[in-house]
Design a protein around this motif. Sequence first.
Motif, PDB file in Angstrom:
ATOM      1  N   GLY A  54     -82.848 -43.681  53.311  1.00 39.82           N
ATOM      2  CA  GLY A  54     -83.536 -44.344  53.172  1.00 39.82           C
ATOM      3  C   GLY A  54     -85.292 -44.239  52.929  1.00 39.82           C
ATOM      4  O   GLY A  54     -86.008 -45.208  52.896  1.00 39.82           O
ATOM      5  N   SER A  55     -85.486 -42.888  52.757  1.00 40.86           N
ATOM      6  CA  SER A  55     -86.771 -42.619  52.804  1.00 40.86           C
ATOM      7  C   SER A  55     -87.507 -42.921  51.303  1.00 40.86           C
ATOM      8  O   SER A  55     -86.349 -43.111  50.423  1.00 40.86           O
ATOM      9  CB  SER A  55     -87.205 -41.190  52.882  1.00 40.86           C
ATOM     10  OG  SER A  55     -86.174 -40.394  52.006  1.00 40.86           O
ATOM     11  N   GLY A  56     -88.733 -42.786  51.052  1.00 41.57           N
ATOM     12  CA  GLY A  56     -89.119 -42.970  49.616  1.00 41.57           C
ATOM     13  C   GLY A  56     -88.454 -41.815  48.651  1.00 41.57           C
ATOM     14  O   GLY A  56     -88.042 -42.312  47.598  1.00 41.57           O
ATOM     15  N   TYR A  57     -88.294 -40.639  49.145  1.00 39.95           N
ATOM     16  CA  TYR A  57     -87.892 -39.669  47.843  1.00 39.95           C
ATOM     17  C   TYR A  57     -86.150 -40.071  47.964  1.00 39.95           C
ATOM     18  O   TYR A  57     -85.861 -39.886  46.773  1.00 39.95           O
ATOM     19  CB  TYR A  57     -87.806 -38.279  49.011  1.00 39.95           C
ATOM     20  CG  TYR A  57     -88.984 -37.768  48.878  1.00 39.95           C
ATOM     21  CD1 TYR A  57     -90.381 -38.079  48.271  1.00 39.95           C
ATOM     22  CD2 TYR A  57     -89.352 -36.344  49.846  1.00 39.95           C
ATOM     23  CE1 TYR A  57     -91.386 -37.464  48.406  1.00 39.95           C
ATOM     24  CE2 TYR A  57     -90.491 -35.858  49.773  1.00 39.95           C
ATOM     25  CZ  TYR A  57     -91.616 -36.391  49.023  1.00 39.95           C
ATOM     26  OH  TYR A  57     -92.945 -35.546  49.074  1.00 39.95           O
ATOM     27  N   ASP A  58     -85.642 -40.487  48.943  1.00 44.35           N
ATOM     28  CA  ASP A  58     -84.263 -40.847  49.000  1.00 44.35           C
ATOM     29  C   ASP A  58     -84.001 -41.854  47.838  1.00 44.35           C
ATOM     30  O   ASP A  58     -83.301 -41.826  46.968  1.00 44.35           O
ATOM     31  CB  ASP A  58     -83.709 -41.329  50.119  1.00 44.35           C
ATOM     32  CG  ASP A  58     -82.129 -41.615  50.212  1.00 44.35           C
ATOM     33  OD1 ASP A  58     -81.313 -40.664  50.121  1.00 44.35           O
ATOM     34  OD2 ASP A  58     -81.741 -42.697  50.179  1.00 44.35           O
ATOM     35  N   SER A  59     -84.772 -43.011  47.974  1.00 46.50           N
ATOM     36  CA  SER A  59     -84.609 -44.185  46.916  1.00 46.50           C
ATOM     37  C   SER A  59     -85.094 -43.908  45.726  1.00 46.50           C
ATOM     38  O   SER A  59     -84.485 -44.239  44.784  1.00 46.50           O
ATOM     39  CB  SER A  59     -85.353 -45.340  47.760  1.00 46.50           C
ATOM     40  OG  SER A  59     -86.917 -44.833  47.746  1.00 46.50           O
ATOM     41  N   THR A  60     -86.002 -43.017  45.718  1.00 49.63           N
ATOM     42  CA  THR A  60     -86.499 -42.437  44.449  1.00 49.63           C
ATOM     43  C   THR A  60     -85.385 -41.728  43.521  1.00 49.63           C
ATOM     44  O   THR A  60     -85.000 -41.944  42.254  1.00 49.63           O
ATOM     45  CB  THR A  60     -87.629 -41.663  44.434  1.00 49.63           C
ATOM     46  OG1 THR A  60     -88.840 -42.093  45.087  1.00 49.63           O
ATOM     47  CG2 THR A  60     -88.104 -40.909  43.169  1.00 49.63           C
ATOM     48  N   ALA A  61     -84.736 -40.847  44.227  1.00 49.26           N
ATOM     49  CA  ALA A  61     -83.748 -39.994  43.522  1.00 49.26           C
ATOM     50  C   ALA A  61     -82.597 -40.801  43.214  1.00 49.26           C
ATOM     51  O   ALA A  61     -81.912 -40.711  41.956  1.00 49.26           O
ATOM     52  CB  ALA A  61     -83.429 -38.954  44.515  1.00 49.26           C
ATOM     53  N   ARG A  62     -82.088 -41.840  44.133  1.00 53.12           N
ATOM     54  CA  ARG A  62     -81.050 -42.600  43.780  1.00 53.12           C
ATOM     55  C   ARG A  62     -81.271 -43.520  42.690  1.00 53.12           C
ATOM     56  O   ARG A  62     -80.428 -43.848  41.906  1.00 53.12           O
ATOM     57  CB  ARG A  62     -80.600 -43.497  44.984  1.00 53.12           C
ATOM     58  CG  ARG A  62     -79.915 -42.578  46.056  1.00 53.12           C
ATOM     59  CD  ARG A  62     -79.659 -43.137  47.182  1.00 53.12           C
ATOM     60  NE  ARG A  62     -79.395 -42.156  48.220  1.00 53.12           N
ATOM     61  CZ  ARG A  62     -78.259 -41.262  48.300  1.00 53.12           C
ATOM     62  NH1 ARG A  62     -77.216 -41.520  47.311  1.00 53.12           N
ATOM     63  NH2 ARG A  62     -78.212 -40.604  49.565  1.00 53.12           N
ATOM     64  N   ALA A  63     -82.704 -44.005  42.425  1.00 58.03           N
ATOM     65  CA  ALA A  63     -83.103 -44.739  41.366  1.00 58.03           C
ATOM     66  C   ALA A  63     -82.888 -44.150  39.908  1.00 58.03           C
ATOM     67  O   ALA A  63     -82.218 -44.464  39.174  1.00 58.03           O
ATOM     68  CB  ALA A  63     -84.503 -45.289  41.525  1.00 58.03           C
ATOM     69  N   TRP A  64     -83.323 -42.693  39.827  1.00 58.48           N
ATOM     70  CA  TRP A  64     -83.301 -42.300  38.475  1.00 58.48           C
ATOM     71  C   TRP A  64     -81.865 -41.612  38.227  1.00 58.48           C
ATOM     72  O   TRP A  64     -81.646 -41.459  37.231  1.00 58.48           O
ATOM     73  CB  TRP A  64     -84.553 -41.130  38.144  1.00 58.48           C
ATOM     74  CG  TRP A  64     -84.431 -40.049  39.197  1.00 58.48           C
ATOM     75  CD1 TRP A  64     -85.395 -39.913  40.234  1.00 58.48           C
ATOM     76  CD2 TRP A  64     -83.866 -38.999  39.097  1.00 58.48           C
ATOM     77  NE1 TRP A  64     -85.224 -38.722  40.713  1.00 58.48           N
ATOM     78  CE2 TRP A  64     -84.234 -37.988  39.893  1.00 58.48           C
ATOM     79  CE3 TRP A  64     -82.705 -38.562  38.164  1.00 58.48           C
ATOM     80  CZ2 TRP A  64     -83.759 -36.704  40.417  1.00 58.48           C
ATOM     81  CZ3 TRP A  64     -82.293 -37.179  38.314  1.00 58.48           C
ATOM     82  CH2 TRP A  64     -82.556 -36.207  39.473  1.00 58.48           C
ATOM     83  N   GLU A 224     -91.927 -48.893  50.572  1.00 60.50           N
ATOM     84  CA  GLU A 224     -91.146 -48.890  51.943  1.00 60.50           C
ATOM     85  C   GLU A 224     -91.298 -49.780  52.999  1.00 60.50           C
ATOM     86  O   GLU A 224     -90.422 -50.012  53.792  1.00 60.50           O
ATOM     87  CB  GLU A 224     -91.605 -47.420  52.526  1.00 60.50           C
ATOM     88  CG  GLU A 224     -91.231 -46.275  51.641  1.00 60.50           C
ATOM     89  CD  GLU A 224     -90.880 -45.135  52.398  1.00 60.50           C
ATOM     90  OE1 GLU A 224     -90.453 -44.788  53.340  1.00 60.50           O
ATOM     91  OE2 GLU A 224     -91.951 -43.874  51.784  1.00 60.50           O
ATOM     92  N   VAL A 225     -92.323 -50.533  52.856  1.00 58.87           N
ATOM     93  CA  VAL A 225     -92.494 -52.022  53.723  1.00 58.87           C
ATOM     94  C   VAL A 225     -92.594 -53.108  53.296  1.00 58.87           C
ATOM     95  O   VAL A 225     -92.666 -54.180  53.956  1.00 58.87           O
ATOM     96  CB  VAL A 225     -93.583 -51.576  54.686  1.00 58.87           C
ATOM     97  CG1 VAL A 225     -93.443 -50.439  55.772  1.00 58.87           C
ATOM     98  CG2 VAL A 225     -94.935 -51.274  53.957  1.00 58.87           C
TER      99      VAL A 225
END
Length: 335
Positions: A54-64, A224-225
């Motif tokens: 749920g972190s920014g890194y997490d969502s970034t990685a799942r996006a690309w 994130e918000v």
Amino acid sequence: MRTAHLRRLAAGTVAAGLVLTGCGTTAEGGSASGGGDGEEAISGLRVMVPNSPGSGYDSTARAWAQVMEEEGLAESIEVFNLEGAGGTVGLQRLVNEEGNAEMLMQMGLGVVGAQYSNQSEATLDQTTPIAGLIEEAEAIVVPADSPYQTLDQLVQAWSADPGNVPVGGASNPGGPDHLTPMLLAQEVGVTPTEVNYVAYDGGGELLAGILGGDVQFAATGVGEVAESAVGGDVRILAVTSEEPVEGVDAPTLQDEGVDLTFTNWRGIVAPPGISEEQTQRFVDAVTEMHDSEAWQQVLEDQGWTDAFTTGDEFSEFLQSESDRVQGVLSELGLT
């Protein structure tokens, strides 16, 4: 810290993404071979996220990762989380994976700062830089029931008693969520060393802290918000970009009379010791992902700024960011 210095800190930056759907689980084996141009799609790839789901890194990685799969550049990418110490637990794991051409790590400015704040034995200059992706403004955010309706009201209370107005962030000292309130403090007359900063390991934990009243306000990536702000759970008092963020009902710090801009960024690195050919295969695949209509749509949907870099340019950027973050921490009296 003056605006010009901040812009140098963020110049050439790269940052984050958001997709809620996860990627598949990789079968053991496979090889990292570039997709596109007739080459076989990458298989067996694992992408490490060095903080919480749920972190920014997490969502970034799942996006690309999702876009790479959709574009046929890779298949069944496994995205996994390894939390701890502002990303340096993951960084140490990546460095220990020397020669492993089946792993990449999502990273960004937070990991740069955590190298110093945690005195990490593993450092980013030991990794193999692959690409920078996007950049993103930070948000100054309070819970919906906060007594602070404006940035000025918050600053007045913060200035009067900084120790009793704790600020949260989803990064360790030296990361973007830490640097933002520290630099803001300096601009509004609060001594940075008197700031009561509470670090959370990822955006999900930070949001819980905001909603639970554990902190009076927070600094974090707009992405994130933004959804919580639309839902009425939090209120964004200001954003750190030069211009207002589309879709976010909040002024910039400049609009509020604070001479400060700041940009967070995120990118991708690989373990040390992989070959030039293996490195280039990753670079080629991420470049094709970046050039796809699907990725451009993700950028537009999420309001992220495209700041794509690879090769020597990204390597030099990482080194300059490491030097500059260390200098900022020293200047603020935080090292």
